[in-house]
Design an enzyme around this catalytic site. Structure first.
Site, short mmCIF file in Angstrom:
data_model
loop_
_atom_site.label_atom_id
_atom_site.label_comp_id
_atom_site.label_asym_id
_atom_site.label_seq_id
_atom_site.Cartn_x
_atom_site.Cartn_y
_atom_site.Cartn_z
N LYS A 140 18.25 36.18 89.07
CA LYS A 140 19.55 35.73 88.56
C LYS A 140 20.75 35.66 89.70
CE LYS A 140 23.94 37.58 87.69
NZ LYS A 140 24.89 38.29 88.53
N ASP A 146 21.85 36.86 82.93
CA ASP A 146 22.48 38.10 83.14
C ASP A 146 22.40 38.81 81.61
OD1 ASP A 146 24.25 36.56 81.78
OD2 ASP A 146 25.90 37.33 82.62
#
Length: 236
Positions: A142, A161
DNA sequence: CTCCCGATAT
DNA sequence: ATATCAGGAG
């Protein structure tokens, strides 16, 4: 003598969950198109001026609002200008400087260690590819995708996320139970050229409308294409 | 899977 | 009181 099968007015929407990848792609691209109208700017919410600052800010953003990260980094980046500055400080002092973002002991270690690795292995330059970025302590897919997308305009993965994870599932695009699975599904469904846009726009939608606890489905213009998987109490 | 963890909303 | 916030490591 079965009961009469009641017609479900939401059949079309419910079917979205089981649709083929091709149909999911079409649906996803329509949703993205609409999201682009809603949030035409879709800029990175983490204030930064270069790759190092964004890398640090993104590490700090774990389980913390971007607003508070920005408050912390405003002072932080006046004190720490280079990777070397982060390698010299003690963990205790760095921990104090980032305390309001939470997990400050772990994050202080990650930042200091990552900067040390950048100095030792990458000549002080933040790497520009997924393979090297995820080797940095505290940097997962991420965080790496955020830096790759915002700084280098490149997508080797999809940022998944908390917002992208939640919304992609609500939209019926993935049933994955971990961000990694959801990312793989999204990478199959969406053409590469849309990977960055998907996260950029859906994150803003997650903040403003498709909230984790109380999604404003009544005010949502994506609502007609949304099966609302896992949404407990869609308020009118 | 658990742990790391402060600040804010509900 | 509890849930949630631009997650990642062990």
């Amino acid at each position: 003598m079965r009961l009469l099968k009641k017609e479900n007015p939401n059949t079309r929407i419910n079917n979205l969950v089981k649709k083929s990848r091709k149909d999911k792609r079409k649906n996803a691209l329509e949703i993205l198109e609409e999201a682009k109208k809603l949030y035409p700017w879709a800029e990175c919410a983490l204030v930064h001026k270069d790759a190092l600052q964004l890398l640090v800010a993104t590490i700090l953003s774990a389980q913390c609002t971007d607003e508070r990260v920005n408050k912390v980094t405003k002072k932080l980046f006046k004190k720490y200008k280079t990777v070397n500055d982060f390698t010299k400080v003690t963990l205790k002092e760095l921990g104090k400087d980032i305390r309001p973002t939470g997990y400050y002991n772990s994050k202080a270690r990650y930042i200091k260690s990552a900067c040390k690795m950048i100095v030792d292995k990458y000549e002080g330059i933040v790497p520009n590819n997924m393979e090297e970025l995820v080797k940095l302590p505290g940097v997962g897919r991420k965080t790496a995708s955020v830096v790759l997308g915002v700084i280098f305009g490149k997508a080797e993965g999809v940022v998944v996320d908390t917002h992208v994870f939640r919304i992609s599932k609500r939209l019926g695009l993935s049933k994955g139970k971990s961000p990694g699975i959801v990312e793989r599904d999204l990478m199959k469904i969406l053409p590469n050229e849309y990977w960055i846009d998907w996260a950029d726009h859906l994150i803003w939608h997650g903040r403003r409308v498709c909230d984790a606890r109380k999604p404003l489905c009544g005010e949502c213009t994506l609502e007609m294409r949304c099966p609302k998987v896992g949404v407990k109490t869609p308020p009118r």
